[in-house]
Design a protein around this motif. Structure first.
Motif, PDB file in Angstrom:
ATOM      1  N   TYR A  80      41.215 -47.991  61.613  1.00  0.00           N
ATOM      2  CA  TYR A  80      40.546 -48.639  60.213  1.00  0.00           C
ATOM      3  C   TYR A  80      39.155 -47.871  59.785  1.00  0.00           C
ATOM      4  N   LEU A  81      38.282 -47.699  60.952  1.00  0.00           N
ATOM      5  CA  LEU A  81      37.010 -47.257  60.417  1.00  0.00           C
ATOM      6  C   LEU A  81      37.354 -45.735  60.063  1.00  0.00           C
ATOM      7  N   LEU A  82      38.030 -44.758  60.774  1.00  0.00           N
ATOM      8  CA  LEU A  82      38.243 -43.557  60.625  1.00  0.00           C
ATOM      9  C   LEU A  82      38.863 -43.302  59.258  1.00  0.00           C
ATOM     10  N   LEU A  83      39.567 -44.296  58.637  1.00  0.00           N
ATOM     11  CA  LEU A  83      40.129 -44.123  57.221  1.00  0.00           C
ATOM     12  C   LEU A  83      39.374 -44.848  56.342  1.00  0.00           C
ATOM     13  N   TRP A  84      38.810 -46.089  56.685  1.00  0.00           N
ATOM     14  CA  TRP A  84      37.909 -46.589  55.725  1.00  0.00           C
ATOM     15  C   TRP A  84      36.543 -46.213  55.469  1.00  0.00           C
ATOM     16  N   SER A 160      51.083 -50.747  57.745  1.00  0.00           N
ATOM     17  CA  SER A 160      50.588 -50.932  56.185  1.00  0.00           C
ATOM     18  C   SER A 160      49.476 -51.798  56.249  1.00  0.00           C
ATOM     19  N   LEU A 161      49.132 -52.608  57.377  1.00  0.00           N
ATOM     20  CA  LEU A 161      47.905 -53.572  57.340  1.00  0.00           C
ATOM     21  C   LEU A 161      46.660 -52.611  57.145  1.00  0.00           C
ATOM     22  N   VAL A 162      46.370 -51.565  57.907  1.00  0.00           N
ATOM     23  CA  VAL A 162      45.463 -50.854  57.877  1.00  0.00           C
ATOM     24  C   VAL A 162      44.721 -50.189  56.401  1.00  0.00           C
ATOM     25  N   ALA A 163      46.088 -49.853  55.776  1.00  0.00           N
ATOM     26  CA  ALA A 163      46.131 -49.343  54.327  1.00  0.00           C
ATOM     27  C   ALA A 163      45.486 -50.486  53.621  1.00  0.00           C
ATOM     28  N   VAL A 164      45.890 -51.676  53.594  1.00  0.00           N
ATOM     29  CA  VAL A 164      45.486 -52.755  52.849  1.00  0.00           C
ATOM     30  C   VAL A 164      44.347 -53.215  53.039  1.00  0.00           C
ATOM     31  N   LEU A 165      43.639 -53.334  54.395  1.00  0.00           N
ATOM     32  CA  LEU A 165      42.376 -53.396  54.754  1.00  0.00           C
ATOM     33  C   LEU A 165      41.606 -52.406  54.182  1.00  0.00           C
ATOM     34  N   THR A 166      41.923 -51.208  54.117  1.00  0.00           N
ATOM     35  CA  THR A 166      41.069 -50.034  53.635  1.00  0.00           C
ATOM     36  C   THR A 166      40.730 -50.526  52.100  1.00  0.00           C
ATOM     37  N   VAL A 167      41.952 -50.626  51.375  1.00  0.00           N
ATOM     38  CA  VAL A 167      41.583 -50.815  49.908  1.00  0.00           C
ATOM     39  C   VAL A 167      40.726 -52.051  49.446  1.00  0.00           C
ATOM     40  N   MET A 168      41.010 -53.069  50.467  1.00  0.00           N
ATOM     41  CA  MET A 168      40.291 -54.242  50.422  1.00  0.00           C
ATOM     42  C   MET A 168      38.623 -53.949  50.688  1.00  0.00           C
ATOM     43  N   GLY A 169      38.560 -53.128  51.594  1.00  0.00           N
ATOM     44  CA  GLY A 169      37.007 -52.902  52.046  1.00  0.00           C
ATOM     45  C   GLY A 169      36.472 -52.136  50.781  1.00  0.00           C
ATOM     46  N   VAL A 170      37.121 -50.930  50.419  1.00  0.00           N
ATOM     47  CA  VAL A 170      36.535 -50.189  49.539  1.00  0.00           C
ATOM     48  C   VAL A 170      36.222 -50.916  48.365  1.00  0.00           C
ATOM     49  N   ALA A 171      37.029 -51.863  47.755  1.00  0.00           N
ATOM     50  CA  ALA A 171      36.944 -52.651  46.499  1.00  0.00           C
ATOM     51  C   ALA A 171      35.716 -53.651  46.593  1.00  0.00           C
ATOM     52  N   VAL A 235      37.591 -61.521  59.569  1.00  0.00           N
ATOM     53  CA  VAL A 235      38.316 -62.717  58.468  1.00  0.00           C
ATOM     54  C   VAL A 235      39.568 -62.059  57.910  1.00  0.00           C
ATOM     55  N   GLU A 236      39.697 -60.647  57.449  1.00  0.00           N
ATOM     56  CA  GLU A 236      40.533 -60.257  56.728  1.00  0.00           C
ATOM     57  C   GLU A 236      41.996 -60.251  57.444  1.00  0.00           C
ATOM     58  N   PRO A 237      42.023 -59.688  58.582  1.00  0.00           N
ATOM     59  CA  PRO A 237      43.358 -59.815  59.204  1.00  0.00           C
ATOM     60  C   PRO A 237      43.543 -61.183  59.766  1.00  0.00           C
ATOM     61  N   THR A 238      42.572 -62.384  59.984  1.00  0.00           N
ATOM     62  CA  THR A 238      42.977 -63.603  60.119  1.00  0.00           C
ATOM     63  C   THR A 238      43.808 -64.353  58.992  1.00  0.00           C
ATOM     64  N   VAL A 239      43.021 -63.934  57.839  1.00  0.00           N
ATOM     65  CA  VAL A 239      43.698 -64.621  56.538  1.00  0.00           C
ATOM     66  C   VAL A 239      44.967 -64.042  56.274  1.00  0.00           C
ATOM     67  N   LEU A 240      44.851 -62.709  56.215  1.00  0.00           N
ATOM     68  CA  LEU A 240      46.140 -62.087  55.976  1.00  0.00           C
ATOM     69  C   LEU A 240      47.460 -62.495  56.749  1.00  0.00           C
ATOM     70  N   SER A 241      47.103 -62.573  58.090  1.00  0.00           N
ATOM     71  CA  SER A 241      48.168 -63.156  58.896  1.00  0.00           C
ATOM     72  C   SER A 241      48.984 -64.243  58.539  1.00  0.00           C
ATOM     73  N   THR A 242      48.325 -65.301  57.600  1.00  0.00           N
ATOM     74  CA  THR A 242      49.273 -66.534  57.388  1.00  0.00           C
ATOM     75  C   THR A 242      50.052 -65.860  56.258  1.00  0.00           C
ATOM     76  N   GLY A 243      50.136 -64.928  55.581  1.00  0.00           N
ATOM     77  CA  GLY A 243      51.009 -64.284  54.577  1.00  0.00           C
ATOM     78  C   GLY A 243      52.333 -63.710  55.106  1.00  0.00           C
TER      79      GLY A 243
END
Length: 304
Positions: A80-84, A160-171, A235-243
């Motif tokens: 995640y860090l290397l991508l984000w 795909s989770l890493v990609a979603v977290l990356t987009v979230m983190g940048v935004a 927080v992000e992976p914890t909340v996203l895991s509910t979906g």
């Protein structure tokens, strides 16, 4: 004949003490805050991590580093860090320098547009993005359909989770850093920028050889702060895991694993050991950035 009054010993002493008092007034509250909420908890965590059944031992540390879940969690966070981080820095620097190179009426409006996604942070941002990747409620449903994503589980499964977290983190983070870096650029000496224009330097050369070296400390600060927040993603992976039930492990990140130690296992010694390990990694990364960028150097970037 005029007589010049000589400063007394008391007046000279007051002059020397005045700057010292000002420094302590400015630094004192932060130093107190750091001691109470930073150093003291770290010291207690260090004590807790080495106490096993009332005696000193490295058992907690050994148990943590032999936990099979730590390797997976560290791999996830590192990926995640290397991508984000590179994408975040590239986005912040490119957009900020573009705004500064072309000032106008729309600059303030664009800063607000960039900052707005950052107004929603933490669990609220995770919930927002959970809706964004759910085809039933997402405004990007046509794009998700084109990508053959039929549910949030499809969007968050596998890598795909890493990609979603990356987009979230940048935004979430880019807007705030754009405002900070733009303020730093506005504080640059006008005569230096005008001299570059007189010498015929292009906008690209001015950015690369003049502006960027002069704001390198701010870029380094962005990198240090972003690394610290990214390495502690929770927080992000914890909340996203509910979906996406069953797709995201409750120990996906290192911080989540420390949370499981403390809340589910009731083992505060292991939680303290893992937390201190994360702290050590963050301090080491900050030290590398500070030394490599000469963040606190009082000389010009090109001086040796």
């Amino acid at each position: 004949m005029a007589v010049v009054a000589q400063p007394t010993m008391t007046s000279r002493r007051r002059r020397r003490l005045a700057p010292t008092a000002a420094v302590w007034i400015l630094v004192g509250p932060y130093a107190l805050f750091l001691a109470v909420f930073g150093l003291a908890p770290a010291g207690y965590a260090l004590w807790t991590s080495f106490v096993v059944n009332g005696s000193f031992s490295d058992g907690h540390w050994a148990a943590v580093f032999h936990d099979y879940r730590l390797g997976d969690a560290a791999t996830h966070v590192t990926t995640y860090l290397l991508l984000w981080l590179p994408i975040l820095l590239l986005t912040v620097v490119s957009l900020t320098f573009t705004l500064h190179a072309r000032p106008g009426r729309t600059t303030s409006a664009l800063q607000l547009v960039y900052y707005l996604p950052g107004a929603v942070t933490g669990s609220a941002a995770a919930l927002l993005w959970l809706f964004m990747v759910s085809p039933d409620s997402s405004p990007f449903f046509p794009l998700l359909k084109l990508m053959d994503i039929r549910s949030a589980t499809d969007a968050l499964s596998g890598g795909s989770l890493v990609a979603v977290l990356t987009v979230m983190g940048v935004a979430v983070h880019a807007g705030g850093w754009i405002v900070v870096l733009y303020g730093a650029l506005n504080a640059l000496p006008k005569d230096v920028l005008e001299a570059a224009q007189v010498d015929g330097a292009s906008a690209w050369r001015t950015m690369w050889h003049v502006k960027l070296p002069m704001v390198r400390t701010y870029v380094a600060f962005v990198l240090i702060s972003s690394f610290a927040s990214g390495s502690q993603v929770f927080v992000e992976p914890t909340v996203l895991s509910t979906g996406a039930p069953g797709q995201i492990s409750p120990t996906w990140s290192v911080n989540q694993l420390a949370y499981v130690y403390a809340t589910q296992d009731g083992d505060f010694g292991k939680a303290a050991a893992l937390s201190l390990a994360m702290l050590a990694v963050g301090v080491l990364a900050a030290w590398i950035v500070i030394t490599r960028t000469r963040m606190y150097s009082t000389h010009s970037p090109d001086s040796r």
